[in-house]
Design a protein around this motif. Structure first.
Motif, short mmCIF file in Angstrom:
data_model
loop_
_atom_site.label_atom_id
_atom_site.label_comp_id
_atom_site.label_asym_id
_atom_site.label_seq_id
_atom_site.Cartn_x
_atom_site.Cartn_y
_atom_site.Cartn_z
N UNK A 1 -12.83 -2.22 47.81
CA UNK A 1 -13.76 -3.02 47.01
C UNK A 1 -14.19 -2.24 45.78
N UNK A 2 -14.36 -2.94 44.65
CA UNK A 2 -14.53 -2.26 43.37
C UNK A 2 -15.68 -1.26 43.36
N UNK A 3 -16.82 -1.63 43.91
CA UNK A 3 -17.97 -0.73 43.88
C UNK A 3 -17.66 0.57 44.65
N UNK A 4 -17.01 0.43 45.78
CA UNK A 4 -16.63 1.61 46.55
C UNK A 4 -15.61 2.46 45.80
N UNK A 5 -14.63 1.80 45.19
CA UNK A 5 -13.60 2.51 44.43
C UNK A 5 -14.19 3.26 43.26
N UNK A 6 -15.15 2.65 42.56
CA UNK A 6 -15.81 3.32 41.45
C UNK A 6 -16.50 4.60 41.93
N UNK A 7 -17.15 4.52 43.07
CA UNK A 7 -17.85 5.68 43.60
C UNK A 7 -16.91 6.84 43.88
N UNK A 8 -15.75 6.55 44.46
CA UNK A 8 -14.77 7.61 44.75
C UNK A 8 -14.21 8.19 43.47
N UNK B 1 -26.41 13.47 41.45
CA UNK B 1 -26.88 12.74 40.28
C UNK B 1 -25.82 12.74 39.18
N UNK B 2 -25.10 13.85 39.04
CA UNK B 2 -24.04 13.93 38.04
C UNK B 2 -22.95 12.89 38.33
N UNK B 3 -22.58 12.75 39.60
CA UNK B 3 -21.56 11.77 39.97
C UNK B 3 -22.03 10.36 39.63
N UNK B 4 -23.26 10.04 39.96
CA UNK B 4 -23.79 8.71 39.68
C UNK B 4 -23.90 8.45 38.19
N UNK B 5 -24.07 9.51 37.39
CA UNK B 5 -24.24 9.35 35.95
C UNK B 5 -22.93 9.08 35.21
N UNK B 6 -21.80 9.28 35.87
CA UNK B 6 -20.52 8.96 35.23
C UNK B 6 -20.45 7.45 35.02
N UNK C 1 -22.68 16.66 32.44
CA UNK C 1 -22.55 18.12 32.45
C UNK C 1 -23.89 18.79 32.72
N UNK C 2 -24.94 18.29 32.08
CA UNK C 2 -26.27 18.87 32.27
C UNK C 2 -26.69 18.80 33.73
N UNK C 3 -26.50 17.67 34.36
CA UNK C 3 -26.88 17.50 35.76
C UNK C 3 -26.02 18.39 36.66
N UNK C 4 -24.73 18.46 36.37
CA UNK C 4 -23.82 19.24 37.20
C UNK C 4 -24.16 20.72 37.14
N UNK C 5 -24.37 21.23 35.94
CA UNK C 5 -24.68 22.64 35.78
C UNK C 5 -26.05 23.01 36.33
N UNK C 6 -26.90 21.99 36.45
CA UNK C 6 -28.23 22.21 37.02
C UNK C 6 -28.21 22.15 38.54
N UNK C 7 -27.03 21.95 39.11
CA UNK C 7 -26.91 21.88 40.56
C UNK C 7 -27.20 20.52 41.16
#
Length: 334
Positions: A223-230, A277-282, A267-273
């Motif tokens: 399902x699209x929402x699940x695929x987007x998350x992966x 949140x970084x994944x969701x921000x894509x 990048x900011x979220x990822x580098x901040x650990x």
């Protein structure tokens, strides 16, 4: 348009993509590609899969130039090419300063000049026309200095092909243009098929006949929402973790695709650990544009965008089971 698979990095036991590779060969896929970053190497896994197959082409996406001298890469390539019956596609890339200087302990500056010199030596080794010499500043042969005993040598192994196909993993406009001049193909990692001409047309305008564009495409049948998350998981890692804060070629590429502000936030979220949140921000729109996501009927529609693009081979990444590989191949052939 041909189909291949990209099985990526080998990371841990008992991880082994042999069954996926065998399934791809049975289903008529054209090629299988492996990768390396700063863990497993690309050649060993490719040899493992090559020994278990008989037809499918064997590619690296990509071998990092700074990991090996040009002569060492030429030796790896000619050996694997011979043992596999001439099936190798050598994908090469300059990587970035974080890996080149931090992992391999090699200088990163002047990647274009280094690339040109590197490929010139590869071709000399494989051609076996004369002992190999190189006057360039990056990979001089024989080495100037040292004992003074170095001498030009010619490979004692006879390659089955005097010229093995070389595809370049390139993201910057100048590097892509260089690939059309000195290589046989281009290996884009994150590319929107609808924007190839507008973003890279100038870099690709001088490509010679037969120049192959082979694009890796994250594929999730769900399902699209699940695929987007992966699909967002690897994207966040490349934007946030595969490069230094101020020098990240993947982040720069995403900016050229039209998502500079969003990529900077990831990048900011990822580098901040704050990786979740970084994944969701894509952005959903970004991963959807560069991937094949959703139910099979939606993927069928999206495949047409790739057919209409200059891409000659689509490397399916993320699919492991044979029924799904078969279904995608049937959609591509429809």
């Amino acid at each position: 348009m041909k189909l291949g698979i990209n099985v990526g990095y080998w990371q841990r036991n008992p991880e082994d993509a042999t069954e996926t590779v065998l399934a791809a060969e049975r289903q008529g896929y054209d090629s299988v590609f492996t990768a390396e970053a700063y863990g497993s190497d690309a050649f060993t896994t490719l040899a493992w899969y090559g020994a278990r197959t008989s037809r499918i082409k064997l590619g690296t996406a990509v071998v990092q130039m700074s990991a090996r001298t040009p002569a060492a890469t030429a030796m790896h390539a000619l050996t694997l090419d011979a043992l596999s019956g001439g099936r190798l596609i050598l994908g090469l890339g300059a990587s970035g300063p974080q890996v080149v200087e931090g992992w391999y302990g090699q200088p990163f500056p002047k990647p274009l000049a280094r690339t040109r010199e590197y490929l010139d030596i590869l071709h000399k080794v494989w051609a076996r026309q004369e002992p190999v010499t190189n006057d360039g500043p990056h990979y001089p042969l024989p080495f100037p200095g040292g004992t003074g005993l170095g001498k030009p040598l010619k490979s004692i192994a006879h390659p089955v092909r005097s010229s093995i196909p070389i595809y370049m993993g390139a993201e910057g406009p100048k590097n892509i243009a260089l690939s059309t001049e000195i290589a046989d193909g281009w290996l884009p990692l994150f590319v929107d098929p609808q924007k190839i001409d507008s973003l890279f047309g100038e870099s690709l305008k001088d490509r010679k006949p037969g120049f192959e564009i082979t694009a890796t495409v994250t594929t999730v049948v769900a399902p699209l929402e699940e695929a987007l998350g992966w699909a967002k998981v690897p994207m966040a890692f490349y934007i946030g973790g595969m490069g230094a804060k101020d020098t990240n070629f993947h982040l720069d590429l995403i900016g050229r695709l039209g998502y500079a502000e969003e990529a900077a936030r990831v990048q900011e979220l990822f580098l901040d650990g704050r990786r979740d949140e970084a994944i969701k921000a894509v952005p959903d729109e970004l991963v959807d544009a560069i991937s094949l996501l959703g139910p099979l009927d939606r993927i069928k529609e999206r495949l047409q965008l790739w057919r209409d693009s200059p891409v000659g081979t689509l490397l399916i990444a993320g699919v492991k089971d044979e029924p799904t590989l078969k279904a995608i191949r049937e959609l591509a052939d429809a």
